[in-house]
Scaffold this motif. Sequence first.
Motif, PDB file in Angstrom:
ATOM      1  N   LEU A  10       0.859  -1.201   0.000  1.00 41.93           N
ATOM      2  CA  LEU A  10       0.000   0.000   0.000  1.00 41.93           C
ATOM      3  C   LEU A  10       0.889   1.244   0.000  1.00 41.93           C
ATOM      4  CD1 LEU A  10      -2.577   1.660   0.391  1.00 41.93           C
ATOM      5  CD2 LEU A  10      -2.587   0.984   2.785  1.00 41.93           C
ATOM      6  N   HIS A  11       1.943   1.229   0.782  1.00 34.99           N
ATOM      7  CA  HIS A  11       3.032   2.194   0.571  1.00 34.99           C
ATOM      8  C   HIS A  11       3.836   1.613  -0.591  1.00 34.99           C
ATOM      9  CE1 HIS A  11       2.640   3.675   4.949  1.00 34.99           C
ATOM     10  NE2 HIS A  11       2.119   4.575   4.143  1.00 34.99           N
ATOM     11  N   ALA A  12       3.748   2.268  -1.737  1.00 34.54           N
ATOM     12  CA  ALA A  12       4.166   1.614  -2.981  1.00 34.54           C
ATOM     13  C   ALA A  12       5.660   1.285  -3.033  1.00 34.54           C
ATOM     14  CB  ALA A  12       3.777   2.490  -4.159  1.00 34.54           C
ATOM     15  N   ASP A  13       6.469   2.001  -2.261  1.00 30.13           N
ATOM     16  CA  ASP A  13       7.913   1.749  -2.315  1.00 30.13           C
ATOM     17  C   ASP A  13       8.355   0.722  -1.267  1.00 30.13           C
ATOM     18  OD1 ASP A  13       7.319   3.455  -0.267  1.00 30.13           O
ATOM     19  OD2 ASP A  13       8.739   5.027  -0.829  1.00 30.13           O
ATOM     20  N   GLU A  14       7.436  -0.136  -0.843  1.00 27.43           N
ATOM     21  CA  GLU A  14       7.763  -1.172   0.141  1.00 27.43           C
ATOM     22  C   GLU A  14       7.653  -2.535  -0.550  1.00 27.43           C
ATOM     23  OE1 GLU A  14       5.344  -0.221   3.575  1.00 27.43           O
ATOM     24  OE2 GLU A  14       6.328   1.726   3.781  1.00 27.43           O
ATOM     25  N   ILE A  15       8.695  -2.851  -1.289  1.00 31.34           N
ATOM     26  CA  ILE A  15       8.671  -3.936  -2.270  1.00 31.34           C
ATOM     27  C   ILE A  15       8.826  -5.354  -1.678  1.00 31.34           C
ATOM     28  CG2 ILE A  15       9.723  -4.710  -4.447  1.00 31.34           C
ATOM     29  CD1 ILE A  15       8.084  -2.077  -4.549  1.00 31.34           C
ATOM     30  N   GLY A  18       6.741   6.539  -2.866  1.00 31.14           N
ATOM     31  CA  GLY A  18       5.529   5.725  -2.859  1.00 31.14           C
ATOM     32  C   GLY A  18       4.710   5.809  -1.590  1.00 31.14           C
ATOM     33  N   ARG A  19       5.137   6.655  -0.643  1.00 33.47           N
ATOM     34  CA  ARG A  19       4.446   6.706   0.652  1.00 33.47           C
ATOM     35  C   ARG A  19       3.306   7.721   0.675  1.00 33.47           C
ATOM     36  NH1 ARG A  19       5.645   4.736   5.532  1.00 33.47           N
ATOM     37  NH2 ARG A  19       4.941   5.834   7.376  1.00 33.47           N
ATOM     38  N   PHE A  20       3.522   8.836  -0.023  1.00 32.91           N
ATOM     39  CA  PHE A  20       2.544   9.925  -0.054  1.00 32.91           C
ATOM     40  C   PHE A  20       2.072  10.125  -1.489  1.00 32.91           C
ATOM     41  CE2 PHE A  20       5.534  10.689   3.361  1.00 32.91           C
ATOM     42  CZ  PHE A  20       4.724  11.017   4.437  1.00 32.91           C
ATOM     43  N   LEU A  27       0.360  -6.006   4.106  1.00 35.51           N
ATOM     44  CA  LEU A  27       1.797  -6.290   4.082  1.00 35.51           C
ATOM     45  C   LEU A  27       2.590  -5.054   3.669  1.00 35.51           C
ATOM     46  CD1 LEU A  27       1.725  -9.806   2.313  1.00 35.51           C
ATOM     47  CD2 LEU A  27       1.169  -9.225   4.687  1.00 35.51           C
ATOM     48  N   HIS A  28       3.484  -4.629   4.537  1.00 32.89           N
ATOM     49  CA  HIS A  28       4.330  -3.445   4.313  1.00 32.89           C
ATOM     50  C   HIS A  28       5.789  -3.833   4.560  1.00 32.89           C
ATOM     51  CE1 HIS A  28       1.266  -0.033   4.682  1.00 32.89           C
ATOM     52  NE2 HIS A  28       0.537  -1.114   4.855  1.00 32.89           N
ATOM     53  N   CYS A  29       6.659  -2.824   4.590  1.00 32.84           N
ATOM     54  CA  CYS A  29       7.987  -3.012   5.176  1.00 32.84           C
ATOM     55  C   CYS A  29       8.384  -1.675   5.773  1.00 32.84           C
ATOM     56  CB  CYS A  29       9.009  -3.482   4.143  1.00 32.84           C
ATOM     57  SG  CYS A  29       9.573  -2.174   3.040  1.00 32.84           S
ATOM     58  N   SER A  30       9.489  -1.683   6.524  1.00 35.36           N
ATOM     59  CA  SER A  30       9.959  -0.450   7.137  1.00 35.36           C
ATOM     60  C   SER A  30      11.198   0.028   6.375  1.00 35.36           C
ATOM     61  CB  SER A  30      10.232  -0.705   8.611  1.00 35.36           C
ATOM     62  OG  SER A  30      10.448   0.511   9.278  1.00 35.36           O
TER      63      SER A  30
HETATM   64 ZN   LIG Z   1       4.170   1.031   4.992  1.00 33.58          ZN
END
Ligand SMILES: [Zn+2]
Length: 373
Positions: free
Chosen positions: A39-44, A91-93, A169-172
């Motif tokens: 959903l945060h697009a840059d969290e691959i 990809g977050r905002f 599902l995201h990542c940090s």
């Molecule tokens: Zn995220």
Amino acid sequence: MQTQSRPLVSTSIGTRREFVSFHFGTPGAGEKIYVQASLHADEIPAMLTAWRLKQRLIELGNAGRIRGEVILVPVANPIGLSQHVLGQFLGRFELNSGHNFNRSFPLPAAATLIERIGGQWTQDADSNTRLLRRAVCKMLAEVKPKNEFESLRREMLIMAADADVILDLHCSLEATMHLYTSPASWPAVEPLARYLGASGVLLAADSGGQSFDEVHTQLWNEVRELLGQGTPLAAPNVALTVEHRGQRDVSYEFAQQDAEAIVDYLVYRGVIEGEPRELPPLNHPATPLAGSEQFIAPASGVVVYRAQVGAHLKAGDPVFDIVDPITDEVTTLTTKNDGVFYMRRAIRFVIAGAPMGRVTGAVPFRTGVLIGA
Ligand SMILES: [Zn+2]
């Protein structure tokens, strides 16, 4: 497997994006599970995990082992995926509005839902739960999104709102495997935390961010409070955010391991037929999000981390230094509590006041909005 593609409202003429979902099993035959990635697009890392999960679900579906319904959205944010500015992937905002893609998710108001259901409420908690889920989905379907951003969020809410389990599902940035969930969901989430080998679980009933996973539980709590004890309601949807380590932790090995852990969890819940894998030990007990220590850079300079992500720190242990090569001053930040250093920024030069990383803590002390921008 069935594939669905829903066109998003176009914000600008001549462009069109779509929200693609993959559907496994049979609706109504068991629990409904909704899984979305990045959903945060840059969290691959999340996206690669979802891809592996898709292959596994195809195999399990072909073997006739899916008892319920699983919806998988491996690319949850096609808008953010296209945002590349001067070589930087943002990809977050959303660039048009500045909104974080995972904040302030709009669900219908509790009072309106209660009114809408009106005289249909019964004394049966499961029946009331079905009524509420149906009403939420119906009201969301009535919303007319004004632009692509609203359209995207509406599509994912409609698919997830009546699910028994919602996995976001995201990542940090640089991080160890960790989870965010609500105290209400935690007992049901605990087996997944074990299978995933999570080193941290952060609990909050209301983080202040209204993120995708937490709005469902919050709505449930509000409805329950307004209805009063006379009208019972089953437990809210189990909802959580999985942080698949750091942004650069994209590998077949991690994706395979994490997808298998999710499959193990679905077997454990009975959505996939099979003998549940023995539960591994929980790496670290769940702790309140309000107890996690957030480090803020007191000065500008070169960042030298003194602790690795995932390290179990004792109060007073150094976390990072900030080196000023002009004054020769070296500022060391130490942790105030014992805990796991579960995430840190990926930068190595910092400006004063920037958030730098977090360590879990068992005692809540923070109030207000508990998550970052
Ligand atoms: Zn995220």
